[in-house]
Motif scaffolding. Structure first.
Motif, short mmCIF file in Angstrom:
data_model
loop_
_atom_site.label_atom_id
_atom_site.label_comp_id
_atom_site.label_asym_id
_atom_site.label_seq_id
_atom_site.Cartn_x
_atom_site.Cartn_y
_atom_site.Cartn_z
N GLN A 19 0.85 -1.19 0.00
CA GLN A 19 0.00 0.00 0.00
C GLN A 19 0.89 1.25 0.00
N ASP A 20 0.48 2.25 -0.76
CA ASP A 20 1.28 3.47 -0.90
C ASP A 20 1.66 4.08 0.44
N ALA A 21 0.71 4.14 1.37
CA ALA A 21 0.99 4.75 2.68
C ALA A 21 2.09 4.01 3.43
N ASN A 22 2.14 2.70 3.31
CA ASN A 22 3.18 1.92 3.99
C ASN A 22 4.52 2.04 3.28
N ARG A 23 4.50 2.00 1.97
CA ARG A 23 5.76 2.13 1.23
C ARG A 23 6.40 3.49 1.47
N SER A 24 5.60 4.53 1.61
CA SER A 24 6.14 5.89 1.75
C SER A 24 6.89 6.10 3.06
N VAL A 25 6.66 5.25 4.06
CA VAL A 25 7.35 5.40 5.35
C VAL A 25 8.29 4.22 5.63
N SER A 26 8.58 3.45 4.59
CA SER A 26 9.46 2.29 4.73
C SER A 26 10.84 2.58 4.15
N ILE A 27 11.83 1.91 4.68
CA ILE A 27 13.19 2.05 4.16
C ILE A 27 13.22 1.58 2.71
N THR A 28 12.61 0.43 2.44
CA THR A 28 12.51 -0.12 1.08
C THR A 28 11.14 0.27 0.54
#
Length: 178
Positions: A19-28
Motif C-alpha cells: 500500500q502506498d501509505a506503507n511504502r512511503s514510510v518504509s526504508i525499502t
C-alpha cells in the motif's frame, strides 16, 4: 492481539506492505513482487533471530509486526510494523489499530519468554518525515539517535535510529507517559 504469522497470512501481508501509505514510510519503498515476498518468507520463517507476528483486533487481522536481530544473550532486538492502512482508514479504525499495535509490540518485546522476547533493549528506525510514528515513539519512551544515511537499491535514505531500554518504559503509574 499478536499471534505468529503463517503462510496463510502471506497474501494480506504482501497487499498491506505494498500500500502506498506503507511504502512511503518504509526504508525499502519499491513494490514487492510475489516472488520476492515468498523468498523473504522462506528466509525469515526459518530464522531463529526473527519473529513475524500478525496483529489482530476483534478477530480481524490488521497488521504485521516483525522482530529481527533478536539476541537472547545480549537481550536485544530490533522491530518494525505496518498496518492495513487502506482498510483501517476506510472503516475508521486506523488510529485505534496504530496505537494498539505499537503498544502490544513493545509489551511483547519486554514480556518474558515464551510469551515474548524478554529483551532489555528494543531498537528500530524511522524516516524523518514520519512525524506521527516519531511522536508515538517518544510517548512510548523511545529516544532518537543521530540521523544517518544508508544506500537502498539506487537510492540514499536517511533514517533515525530509535531505542527503548526496559527501565525507560513509561507507565501510567509513573506519570512518565504523556
Amino acid at each position: 492481539m499478536l499471534r505468529p504469522a503463517t503462510v496463510d497470512d502471506l497474501p494480506n501481508m504482501l497487499a498491506w506492505r505494498n500500500q502506498d501509505a506503507n511504502r512511503s514510510v518504509s526504508i525499502t519503498q519499491h513494490l514487492i513482487a510475489a516472488e520476492e515476498h515468498a523468498a523473504w518468507w522462506s528466509r525469515v520463517s526459518q530464522d531463529p533471530t526473527r519473529r513475524v507476528l500478525m496483529f489482530e483486533h476483534s478477530s480481524r487481522p490488521l497488521g504485521v509486526v516483525t522482530f529481527f536481530d533478536h539476541d537472547p544473550v545480549a537481550r536485544s532486538a530490533s522491530w518494525g510494523f505496518y498496518l492495513d492502512h487502506d482498510g483501517t482508514a476506510a472503516d475508521g479504525t486506523a488510529l485505534l489499530a496504530w496505537t494498539k499495535v505499537m503498544r502490544e509490540a513493545v509489551a511483547y518485546a519486554f514480556a518474558p519468554e515464551p510469551d515474548g522476547l524478554d529483551v532489555d533493549l528494543l531498537e528500530g528506525e524511522v524516516l524523518p518525515h514520519n512525524e506521527s510514528v516519531r511522536a508515538m515513539n517518544r510517548r512510548l519512551g523511545f529516544t532518537e539517535g543521530e540521523p544517518y544515511e544508508q544506500t537502498v537499491g539506487d537510492s540514499t535514505v536517511t533514517s533515525i535510529p530509535v531505542r527503548l531500554h526496559r527501565d525507560d518504559r513509561p507507565t501510567r503509574r509513573s506519570g512518565k507517559e504523556q
